[in-house]
Design an enzyme around this catalytic site. Structure first.
Site, PDB file in Angstrom:
ATOM      1  N   LYS A 113       0.850  -1.188   0.000  1.00 46.01           N
ATOM      2  CA  LYS A 113       0.000   0.000   0.000  1.00 46.01           C
ATOM      3  C   LYS A 113       0.886   1.238   0.000  1.00 46.01           C
ATOM      4  O   LYS A 113       1.676   1.421   0.927  1.00 46.01           O
ATOM      5  CB  LYS A 113      -0.924  -0.019   1.227  1.00 46.01           C
ATOM      6  CG  LYS A 113      -1.905   1.141   1.261  1.00 46.01           C
ATOM      7  CD  LYS A 113      -2.958   0.942   2.348  1.00 46.01           C
ATOM      8  CE  LYS A 113      -3.906   2.132   2.411  1.00 46.01           C
ATOM      9  NZ  LYS A 113      -4.949   1.941   3.428  1.00 46.01           N
ATOM     10  N   ASP A 252     -16.488   0.619  -0.959  1.00 37.52           N
ATOM     11  CA  ASP A 252     -15.176   0.151  -1.438  1.00 37.52           C
ATOM     12  C   ASP A 252     -14.264  -0.199  -0.270  1.00 37.52           C
ATOM     13  O   ASP A 252     -13.183  -0.759  -0.483  1.00 37.52           O
ATOM     14  CB  ASP A 252     -14.508   1.204  -2.328  1.00 37.52           C
ATOM     15  CG  ASP A 252     -14.492   2.585  -1.702  1.00 37.52           C
ATOM     16  OD1 ASP A 252     -15.567   3.110  -1.395  1.00 37.52           O
ATOM     17  OD2 ASP A 252     -13.393   3.141  -1.500  1.00 37.52           O
ATOM     18  N   ASP A 262      -9.069  -1.294   5.312  1.00 31.95           N
ATOM     19  CA  ASP A 262      -8.789   0.073   4.867  1.00 31.95           C
ATOM     20  C   ASP A 262      -8.896   1.081   6.007  1.00 31.95           C
ATOM     21  O   ASP A 262      -9.819   1.875   6.093  1.00 31.95           O
ATOM     22  CB  ASP A 262      -9.712   0.479   3.706  1.00 31.95           C
ATOM     23  CG  ASP A 262      -9.007   0.268   2.371  1.00 31.95           C
ATOM     24  OD1 ASP A 262      -7.981  -0.431   2.354  1.00 31.95           O
ATOM     25  OD2 ASP A 262      -9.471   0.814   1.363  1.00 31.95           O
TER      26      ASP A 262
END
Ligand code: AMP
Ligand code: MG
Length: 489
Positions: A113, A252, A262
């Site tokens: 990431k 998402d 996330d």
């Protein structure tokens, strides 16, 4: 345990049709260095922890060097962001290297990431900053320590490369491990485009990889939705019980496996306030703490819509109707356990809700109050003054304590047995924003990562007393009352 060069990537997501992803390479990161390494997560991919000492370790975990059989890609997805549909998002700064099968036969996604721009970066720079990488790293491991399903974090690699956010910061790459990075939005993108065969392809992929028992069922897609619904309901119950706010529950950011996923402007509840908003980019409180369970259902409705070409509408509605009962059943069981009750009935609900109301009125620290509740003495003559003195309205507390004492007498076992049980569900240590902040400032100013490592170790065992670490259980000091965190990461 394996050396780096022995890690064997399978590339199951790369084998899906080209519409699912974009092949690309990470953008090189100048002069990378290792910030922190998590030996617990290394075990998930059978990686020998001694490998972290290699001179080229950081080069490997920022994407400058790739394992020979990795097929890096960015995943495509869409999503509802703050209620509005965005037809194309996708990994704008994350790159999936592939999956590693461990000796237990589990397949783990390995994702970098912050590894640079992708075709889905839109206006973004493809980078993540050290600050947000440390927050995700610590919080995902804290959640795992708390027994809450989550993605994991293997390491952080830093660089002096400058990144512009609300101020100038430096870049970092977080290596994230998860059984899957498929999101609700991974289905939504194909529904929006009318590519219904791709919806089935993705559903079949998820079933084959994660729910093989469903593969031969005639109603497999409906049962997939049912699984995701139940997992999401249980996850929301766990978040609410531990006082966790995610902050950006866009579709998402919703995992198809019901993982916490996330990490951005998340926050753990400190002074108890059900309307708590952890994300200062969410002034209207769409994702406020007490909204999370219903947002979970709203998001599942978006998933059901995306699966609608595969599932009869009435059946999908019936499945979604199961969300609220599953949430309440799990939530009340967890809250009952936090009060030391082995089983909970409808009659116990006022005991739970009145305690929460009293905590809100006295602005008590959510984690610490529950932890101290373990010391409640259920003998008739006990005054429990240490607990009582924390509440502003003592008369209301006395009424509640009398009811609690009577209820505890129906439980089997002694007070100390109950305390031991409660200490296994009421954590002593959580990732308080100010603790993360101190670790971040040391890292940013002095390249001193010792506090990151200390918190990582502390939060791996949040239920243990850990002598010498008591100050890490303290509620926020004055300076930290108003730390604000935003989507900017
Ligand atoms: P998030 O708010 O982190 O869940 O991200 C929402 C979307 O924005 C995802 O598609 C991300 O990949 C993308 N994104 C976030 N930050 C960046 C960035 N710095 N560069 C490129 N894309 C980004
Ligand atoms: Mg996201």
């Amino acid at each position: 345990m394996k050396k780096l060069h022995q890690l064997n990537f399978e590339n199951t997501y790369a084998r899906l049709p080209d519409t699912f992803h974009s092949r690309l390479y990470p953008t090189p990161l100048p002069a990378p260095y290792l910030v922190s390494f998590n030996a617990n997560a290394a075990q998930l991919i059978d990686l020998d922890s001694a490998e972290m000492s290699r001179a080229d370790f950081a080069e490997h975990f920022c994407g400058n060097r790739l394992p020979p059989n990795a097929e890096p890609l960015a995943m495509l997805y869409a999503g509802h962001q703050f209620g509005h549909f965005v037809p194309q998002l996708g990994d704008g700064r994350s790159i999936l290297l592939g999956e590693i099968r461990n000796s237990a036969g589990e397949l783990w996604d390995v994702q970098l990431k912050g590894a640079g721009i992708t075709p889905y970066s839109r206006q973004g720079d493809g980078r993540a900053v050290l600050r947000s990488s440390i927050r995700e790293y610590l919080c995902s491991e804290a959640m795992h320590g708390l027994g809450i399903p989550t993605s994991r974090a293997l390491c952080i690699v830093g660089s002096d490369e400058q990144v512009y956010r609300e101020r100038i910061e430096t870049a970092a790459v977080l290596t994230r491990l998860a059984p899957s990075h498929v999101r609700f939005g991974s289905f939504e993108v194909f529904f929006y485009r009318g590519q219904y065969d791709q919806i089935a392809t993705l559903a079949d992929y998820v079933i084959a990889r994660h729910f093989p028992d469903l593969a031969d069922a005639g109603d497999k897609y409906l049962r997939l939705l049912d699984e995701v619904t139940l997992r999401t309901a249980r996850l929301m119950a766990q978040w609410q019980a531990v006082g966790f706010s995610h902050g950006v529950m866009n579709t998402d950011n919703m995992s198809i496996l019901g993982l916490t996923f996330d990490y951005g402007p998340f926050g753990f509840m400190e002074a108890y306030d059900p309307g708590y908003i952890c994300n200062h980019s969410d002034p209207r409180g769409r994702y406020a703490f007490d909204q999370q369970p219903q947002v979970g259902l709203w998001n599942l409705s978006r998933l059901a819509q995306a699966l609608s070409p595969l599932i009869p509408r009435e059946s999908a509605e019936t499945v979604l109707d199961g969300y609220a009962p599953a949430f309440y059943e799990h939530y009340t069981r967890l809250m009952g356990a936090k009060l030391g009750l082995a089983s909970v009935t409808r009659e116990d609900i006022p005991l739970i809700s009145e305690l929460l109301e009293m905590m809100q009125a006295s602005r008590l620290d959510y984690t610490n109050l529950f932890r101290s509740l373990g010391q409640f003495n259920s003998a008739a003559e006990a005054d429990n003054s240490q607990l009582r003195d924390q509440f502003i309205d003592r008369a209301t507390f006395d009424g509640w304590a009398a009811a609690y004492r009577i209820r505890l007498q129906q439980e089997s076992g002694t007070d100390s047995e109950r305390k031991a049980r409660m200490d296994r569900i009421n954590p002593k240590y959580i990732l308080r924003n100010y603790l993360a902040q101190i670790a971040i400032e040391k890292a940013e100013k002095d390249r001193d990562y010792s506090e990151v490592d200390r918190l990582l170790n502390l939060l791996a065992k949040p239920f243990d007393e850990q002598p010498g670490m008591e100050s890490y259980a303290a509620p926020p000091p004055e300076w930290a009352q108003h730390i604000s965190v935003s989507c900017s990461s």
